[in-house]
Scaffold this motif. Structure first.
Motif, PDB file in Angstrom:
ATOM      1  N   GLY A  11      28.597 131.054  55.712  1.00 14.53           N
ATOM      2  CA  GLY A  11      30.065 131.066  56.244  1.00 14.53           C
ATOM      3  C   GLY A  11      30.059 129.977  57.457  1.00 14.53           C
ATOM      4  N   ILE A  12      28.990 130.192  58.351  1.00 11.67           N
ATOM      5  CA  ILE A  12      28.930 129.561  59.616  1.00 11.67           C
ATOM      6  C   ILE A  12      28.723 128.016  59.058  1.00 11.67           C
ATOM      7  CG2 ILE A  12      27.386 128.829  61.534  1.00 11.67           C
ATOM      8  CD1 ILE A  12      27.091 131.936  61.634  1.00 11.67           C
ATOM      9  N   ALA A  13      27.872 127.748  58.065  1.00 12.63           N
ATOM     10  CA  ALA A  13      27.379 126.379  57.738  1.00 12.63           C
ATOM     11  C   ALA A  13      28.633 125.702  57.032  1.00 12.63           C
ATOM     12  CB  ALA A  13      26.134 126.394  56.886  1.00 12.63           C
ATOM     13  N   SER A  14      28.973 126.659  56.189  1.00 12.18           N
ATOM     14  CA  SER A  14      30.354 125.823  55.282  1.00 12.18           C
ATOM     15  C   SER A  14      31.639 125.794  56.343  1.00 12.18           C
ATOM     16  CB  SER A  14      30.731 126.786  54.139  1.00 12.18           C
ATOM     17  OG  SER A  14      31.193 128.133  54.376  1.00 12.18           O
ATOM     18  N   SER A  15      31.772 126.349  57.125  1.00 13.26           N
ATOM     19  CA  SER A  15      32.958 126.370  58.263  1.00 13.26           C
ATOM     20  C   SER A  15      32.790 125.128  59.058  1.00 13.26           C
ATOM     21  CB  SER A  15      33.106 127.608  58.850  1.00 13.26           C
ATOM     22  OG  SER A  15      33.561 128.691  58.412  1.00 13.26           O
ATOM     23  N   LEU A  16      31.479 124.725  59.443  1.00 12.00           N
ATOM     24  CA  LEU A  16      31.132 123.822  60.097  1.00 12.00           C
ATOM     25  C   LEU A  16      31.086 122.364  59.107  1.00 12.00           C
ATOM     26  CD1 LEU A  16      28.397 124.933  62.428  1.00 12.00           C
ATOM     27  CD2 LEU A  16      30.579 124.325  63.169  1.00 12.00           C
ATOM     28  N   LEU A  17      30.898 122.562  58.026  1.00  6.83           N
ATOM     29  CA  LEU A  17      31.036 121.771  57.162  1.00  6.83           C
ATOM     30  C   LEU A  17      32.532 121.032  56.907  1.00  6.83           C
ATOM     31  CD1 LEU A  17      29.496 119.515  55.514  1.00  6.83           C
ATOM     32  CD2 LEU A  17      29.658 121.129  53.419  1.00  6.83           C
ATOM     33  N   ALA A  52      38.444 127.312  60.780  1.00 12.90           N
ATOM     34  CA  ALA A  52      37.377 127.198  60.391  1.00 12.90           C
ATOM     35  C   ALA A  52      36.336 127.322  61.595  1.00 12.90           C
ATOM     36  CB  ALA A  52      37.022 125.826  59.829  1.00 12.90           C
ATOM     37  N   LEU A  53      36.877 126.658  62.751  1.00 14.20           N
ATOM     38  CA  LEU A  53      36.060 126.827  64.014  1.00 14.20           C
ATOM     39  C   LEU A  53      36.120 128.428  64.523  1.00 14.20           C
ATOM     40  CD1 LEU A  53      36.950 123.532  65.765  1.00 14.20           C
ATOM     41  CD2 LEU A  53      34.778 124.184  64.845  1.00 14.20           C
ATOM     42  N   VAL A  54      37.153 128.869  64.318  1.00  8.64           N
ATOM     43  CA  VAL A  54      37.224 130.427  64.660  1.00  8.64           C
ATOM     44  C   VAL A  54      36.366 131.334  63.639  1.00  8.64           C
ATOM     45  CG1 VAL A  54      38.961 132.294  64.714  1.00  8.64           C
ATOM     46  CG2 VAL A  54      39.498 130.223  65.444  1.00  8.64           C
ATOM     47  N   GLY A  76      36.695 137.168  58.523  1.00  9.67           N
ATOM     48  CA  GLY A  76      36.225 136.073  58.024  1.00  9.67           C
ATOM     49  C   GLY A  76      36.678 135.829  56.516  1.00  9.67           C
ATOM     50  N   LEU A  77      36.952 136.826  55.775  1.00  9.96           N
ATOM     51  CA  LEU A  77      37.655 136.753  54.651  1.00  9.96           C
ATOM     52  C   LEU A  77      39.242 136.252  54.847  1.00  9.96           C
ATOM     53  CD1 LEU A  77      37.242 137.061  51.425  1.00  9.96           C
ATOM     54  CD2 LEU A  77      38.105 139.330  51.511  1.00  9.96           C
ATOM     55  N   GLY A  78      39.829 136.618  55.728  1.00  8.95           N
ATOM     56  CA  GLY A  78      41.207 136.291  55.965  1.00  8.95           C
ATOM     57  C   GLY A  78      41.171 134.784  56.467  1.00  8.95           C
ATOM     58  N   LEU A  79      40.365 134.442  57.276  1.00  8.58           N
ATOM     59  CA  LEU A  79      40.257 133.038  57.864  1.00  8.58           C
ATOM     60  C   LEU A  79      39.778 132.136  56.815  1.00  8.58           C
ATOM     61  CD1 LEU A  79      38.914 133.785  61.369  1.00  8.58           C
ATOM     62  CD2 LEU A  79      41.012 132.733  60.831  1.00  8.58           C
ATOM     63  N   GLY A  80      38.771 132.510  55.974  1.00  6.86           N
ATOM     64  CA  GLY A  80      38.431 131.638  54.972  1.00  6.86           C
ATOM     65  C   GLY A  80      39.548 131.325  53.844  1.00  6.86           C
ATOM     66  N   PHE A  81      40.222 132.219  53.529  1.00 10.52           N
ATOM     67  CA  PHE A  81      41.334 132.182  52.714  1.00 10.52           C
ATOM     68  C   PHE A  81      42.314 131.195  53.388  1.00 10.52           C
ATOM     69  CE2 PHE A  81      45.373 133.564  50.549  1.00 10.52           C
ATOM     70  CZ  PHE A  81      45.157 133.246  49.367  1.00 10.52           C
ATOM     71  N   VAL A  82      42.506 131.117  54.514  1.00  5.72           N
ATOM     72  CA  VAL A  82      43.576 130.281  55.213  1.00  5.72           C
ATOM     73  C   VAL A  82      43.211 129.026  55.075  1.00  5.72           C
ATOM     74  CG1 VAL A  82      44.644 130.071  57.446  1.00  5.72           C
ATOM     75  CG2 VAL A  82      44.621 132.201  56.502  1.00  5.72           C
ATOM     76  N   VAL A  83      41.746 128.817  55.655  1.00  3.54           N
ATOM     77  CA  VAL A  83      41.219 127.566  55.466  1.00  3.54           C
ATOM     78  C   VAL A  83      41.467 126.705  54.155  1.00  3.54           C
ATOM     79  CG1 VAL A  83      38.913 126.182  55.501  1.00  3.54           C
ATOM     80  CG2 VAL A  83      39.648 127.958  57.177  1.00  3.54           C
ATOM     81  N   PHE A  84      41.069 127.482  53.148  1.00  3.16           N
ATOM     82  CA  PHE A  84      40.857 127.279  51.792  1.00  3.16           C
ATOM     83  C   PHE A  84      42.395 126.575  51.411  1.00  3.16           C
ATOM     84  CE2 PHE A  84      42.113 127.914  47.164  1.00  3.16           C
ATOM     85  CZ  PHE A  84      41.239 126.815  46.809  1.00  3.16           C
ATOM     86  N   ALA A 130      36.754 126.070  50.136  1.00  9.23           N
ATOM     87  CA  ALA A 130      36.691 127.259  49.526  1.00  9.23           C
ATOM     88  C   ALA A 130      35.547 128.220  49.594  1.00  9.23           C
ATOM     89  CB  ALA A 130      36.658 127.254  47.968  1.00  9.23           C
ATOM     90  N   VAL A 131      34.170 127.520  50.135  1.00  6.58           N
ATOM     91  CA  VAL A 131      32.979 128.244  50.645  1.00  6.58           C
ATOM     92  C   VAL A 131      33.193 129.429  51.651  1.00  6.58           C
ATOM     93  CG1 VAL A 131      30.584 128.020  50.804  1.00  6.58           C
ATOM     94  CG2 VAL A 131      31.904 126.194  49.474  1.00  6.58           C
ATOM     95  N   PRO A 132      33.767 129.075  52.660  1.00  4.67           N
ATOM     96  CA  PRO A 132      33.746 129.939  53.744  1.00  4.67           C
ATOM     97  C   PRO A 132      34.350 131.319  53.156  1.00  4.67           C
ATOM     98  CG  PRO A 132      34.507 127.997  54.887  1.00  4.67           C
ATOM     99  CD  PRO A 132      34.232 127.869  53.269  1.00  4.67           C
ATOM    100  N   ALA A 133      35.555 131.306  52.617  1.00  2.00           N
ATOM    101  CA  ALA A 133      35.858 132.495  51.700  1.00  2.00           C
ATOM    102  C   ALA A 133      35.148 133.319  50.701  1.00  2.00           C
ATOM    103  CB  ALA A 133      37.325 132.064  51.238  1.00  2.00           C
ATOM    104  N   ALA A 134      34.335 132.648  50.182  1.00  2.00           N
ATOM    105  CA  ALA A 134      33.225 132.877  49.273  1.00  2.00           C
ATOM    106  C   ALA A 134      32.285 133.417  49.978  1.00  2.00           C
ATOM    107  CB  ALA A 134      32.827 131.880  48.387  1.00  2.00           C
ATOM    108  N   ALA A 135      31.973 132.893  51.083  1.00  2.00           N
ATOM    109  CA  ALA A 135      30.857 133.693  51.827  1.00  2.00           C
ATOM    110  C   ALA A 135      31.294 134.811  52.453  1.00  2.00           C
ATOM    111  CB  ALA A 135      30.391 132.423  53.051  1.00  2.00           C
TER     112      ALA A 135
END
Length: 146
Positions: A11-17, A52-54, A76-84, A130-135
């Motif tokens: 999640g950290i790596a994909s959010s930074l990506l 993603a930074l959050v 993280g799931l909620g933020l990842g979904f919003v990022v996607f 989509a990867v942060p949400a999957a992570a």
């Protein structure tokens, strides 16, 4: 492999990506042109980049157990979904000619041109977003939240 640590690391790596992908156009095209590129969609992808930074902070806090891991996985799931959603909505609403107009045929490396990179940039951003949400889903599943 310890999934309780590997999932938030992904999640950290994909959010930074996601953030790195948002910066790449600034490295190859004039910043005024990039501003028009990012402004051409329904939303700005920088909103997703901020989330993603959050998410990086949330995943790191959960991994180090400075925050309850279950809470971190849910946030993280909620933020990842919003990022996607933000990234995918932006990618789908940018007119196809906008990225092509930014960089015609300026060579970057070998056969790679600025136009080619920018043509696929928005779709690559949507896929990577989509990867942060999957992570986060993996993290939640590891913690047996669902």
């Amino acid at each position: 492999m310890d999934s309780r640590r590997a999932a938030p690391m992904l999640g950290i790596a994909s959010s930074l990506l996601v953030v790195v992908l948002l910066v790449i156009p600034y490295l190859i095209v004039d910043s005024a042109a990039v501003a028009s590129y990012y402004g051409a969609g329904a939303l700005t992808p920088w909103a997703g980049g901020l989330m993603a930074l959050v998410a990086v902070i949330i995943f790191a806090a959960g991994r180090e157990e400075r925050t309850d891991p279950e809470t971190a996985a849910g946030a993280g799931l909620g933020l990842g979904f919003v990022v996607f959603i933000v990234s995918a909505l932006w990618a789908a609403t940018v007119p196809a000619d906008v990225p092509l107009q930014l960089g015609m045929a300026e060579p970057l490396v070998g056969p790679l041109t600025t136009g080619t990179v920018l043509e696929y940039h928005r779709w690559m951003l949507a896929v990577v977003a989509a990867v942060p949400a999957a992570a986060a889903a993996w993290y939640a599943k590891t913690l047996r939240l669902f």
